[in-house]
Design an enzyme around this catalytic site. Structure first.
Site: not given
Lengths: 459, 459
Positions: B121, B204, B321
């Protein structure tokens, strides 16, 4: 009747004295919950001739109070023939030139033991009003705005157009398709504030049954029928205990907008209706011919373009058409209003609901357990309207597919197990009430059906 | 780069400089539309390691500007093996004790010529920022509230937390899952104002590829895999041009709420992750074992409980979003943000859009043509998350059904014909712009897909 002993100090404001508001008031007062109906008109009253009541609606009425079933039975008109008592509609080819008496139905939709129940809105309302305590309603109260007096009285304040103010612990907007409560909740300039035109409209007419029998024959006249055709469909069913035939002739017009922004009903003539149905067979033309020269054209609006993201905000809640105004093609709009009223009455009356803050939790549980079903109805009803008019993608005039799809959709509407749904919602309500500190009301587990998606829904 | 000649006097405010906002700014500036990005941080920046880019997203990038595809190609990491270049994921039984190198996939999802494209990102954002004119962004601008100065300047005014004020003809909130623009649009206490916990979270970790190859074997390490099991699933895929393996280990917890109301990421340890996956096979445990001792746990929130009834209100609009934050289970969230940006850039730049009032019409057309698809994604992504974890009703661990349903859902996402969708939306925009007096923007005909319902969607 007397008001039963009050078990709670909570005070509920109901905005609007239509079927939803009155049903809710009956459900609440019978359970000892204090409420007041604020009605904008000078007295109770409902528009629109007929309302269809199906099995799920009958069950919901029983949950509100047994007395509601009594009121319903006084005013309901069913199909006249014994052999048709379970038939919702016989579906006919409206384009056929075969005389009605000889024409066979394409298929029938059957709800065993229930069939078609037509109720005159205004008369039903009259019967329901008798079940209310005298002092429960205030009239000429047109809602102007709402204030949350959190740091003062702790109450919700309603300001009315006449300048008066009332307070309550929570406000439930049952103020119909043009709901002011809804436009306050979402904001006046929000697209969801107003219902929108579905590009279908309907001519309505009442016809003396004896005349109807002469042109349709007895079987087709005294029992409910739907006459299908391209871009148009016509409903005929007995009302007023069989003395009158109610005709509602729907048409689709995708090219033009509804000419009025404020009126859902505009005057028209029989000549226009006949011209509109010129492609139909003689049976439909004969029925329209019996209508009075001056008729009404009624625009079908709904909330399908912008479904509400929630039916509540704080201690303001929406129920019935205010929350999910639908087109009438499933004959289920009023039934879903009654389901809402049964839900809210039961959840508010729950013994664990004692403080004003609990009402917000009630509303979030109600929203979680009612929104999906009721918004589905709005979409499915549009689909049904298109099915009847041979416009539905993938179906057209394939009557086998049409029958199958309608049976599935109506089955979902009619077979609703409201007892079980209420048990689930009550369990969920208790869970939400028992979250320490009620940190984020809505982040609790949603029922599986809302948390997930069953089956592939492709756009 | 230089700003191209300005063709319009319209001024667009973009709230938020994440992927959506920057994509939109590129699309607008390349078309000569003036815009300013208001970013709350002191500089551009994105959180989260990996983003998945599928075919539909690549097409949308091309529509924004060819240069965006260049930026994407610089940062994208695909599966390493030539034979796997078209594979999105190979799906593995995560509970199997068979060593990874010998274990055969249950099935694969394949997108010919595209496969898996992982993008970091923050690095992607760096490349995109280079494509923007220098003066397009203002930093440390945290939106506080919005005023519609209709009777004064005719502009929309934004007040920021630092006390400064800016004006624009329209405001587009690209401010992500915690969007302030959204909470202004629906009201702070509205259930749709905040995203909610989906009761899934993920560990993660980034793992050096050489170590990953040692425990998984080369084929499983350098290409993307999804490891399935009950209530849990693990993604492993190459990032950083194959030098690193990205592991994302998802788990479902329906019983507990997320412990923080403000932080979506909380610190945890590898020991906790290992304990959480104790029921899984050795392959998954071996991968987790390679992660650093200190890990993050990331809560999956989305807007699925209260889908917005509209993506706009007057001249305020939501994109990405902010409008439809989704769980990541389709790997499609970023792609849909890019589609939004392409749509808005093209519609705003349309030659017929010349006055501030036209922007409201643009937003209503955008809403009508984008809301259904994007809200479907939120629902379908939840379903996908449950499919991977053998929790989906009617499927469970039936891998044939799982494969079929996933292929259908991913097909709908990937095969989106954005060119055609934009043609339709543009036609609709022109129709809406040419309604005399623009009486009721939203009552125009909606595209058929929204006006109707295809297929029976039972609750």
């Amino acid at each position: 009747m007397d008001t039963p002993p009050t078990k709670k100090t909570l005070q509920i404001a109901i905005v609007g004295g239509g079927i939803t508001g009155i049903m809710l008031a009956i459900g609440l007062t019978r359970r000892g919950v204090r409420c007041t109906i604020y009605e904008q008109a000078a007295q109770f009253g409902e528009l629109g001739a007929g309302v269809s009541i199906s099995r799920n609606a009958v069950r919901a009425m029983g949950l509100i109070d047994r007395s509601v079933l009594g009121a319903f039975n006084i005013v309901a008109t069913r199909n006249k023939w014994e052999s048709k008592k379970s038939v919702w509609f016989d579906f006919m080819d409206g384009t056929s030139q075969e005389p009605a008496a000889r024409l066979k139905p394409l298929f029938a939709m059957v709800d065993p033991g229930v069939g078609q129940n037509a109720v005159h809105r205004a008369r039903f309302l009259d019967e329901l009003v008798r079940l209310l305590p005298r002092d429960v309603a205030q009239f000429n109260k047109k809602l102007d705005h709402i204030l949350d007096d959190r740091i003062g009285s702790g109450k919700m304040l309603m300001k009315f157009k006449d300048g008066s103010v009332a307070e309550a612990d929570a406000i439930i907007g049952c103020d119909g398709i043009k709901s002011r409560t809804r436009s306050i909740l979402v904001g006046e300039d929000h697209p969801a504030a107003t219902a929108m035109y579905t590009h279908k409209y309907a001519y309505r007419g009442l016809i003396p049954m004896q005349q109807a029998i002469q042109v349709l024959g007895e079987e087709r006249a005294v029992n409910s029928h739907m006459w299908l055709g391209p871009n148009r469909h016509v409903l005929t069913f007995p009302v007023d205990h069989g003395k009158t035939l109610n005709m509602v002739a729907f048409a689709t017009n995708d090219r033009e907008d509804w000419p009025s922004s404020s009126k859902l009903t505009l005057p028209t003539t029989k000549a226009e209706a006949l011209d509109d149905f010129r492609e139909f067979g003689q049976n439909v033309k004969n029925i329209i011919q019996l209508a009075p020269d001056k008729m009404d054209r009624w625009a079908i609006f709904d909330l399908g373009n912008h479904p509400l993201s929630a039916y509540h905000k704080g201690r303001i809640c929406l129920a019935g058409d205010a929350a999910h105004a639908t087109s009438p093609h499933h004959g289920a709009g009023a039934g879903f209003c009654i389901e809402d009223a049964a839900f809210l009455a039961r959840l508010i009356a729950d013994p664990q609901v004692q403080e004003p803050a609990h009402l917000e939790v009630v509303f979030s549980a109600y929203d979680a357990h009612r929104r999906e079903r009721t918004q589905w109805l709005v979409r499915s009803s549009r689909r049904a309207g298109n099915l009847y008019e041979w416009l539905a993608q993938g179906v057209g005039s394939n009557f086998k597919s049409m029958e199958k799809e309608l049976a599935e959709r109506l089955g979902y509407i009619w077979s609703y197990d409201i007892d079980n749904a209420l048990r689930e919602a009550t369990k969920d309500l208790h869970r939400r009430l028992n979250v320490p500190g009620l940190p984020r009301l809505d982040s609790q587990v949603m029922p599986f059906v809302t948390n997930d998606e069953n089956g592939v829904e492709m756009a």
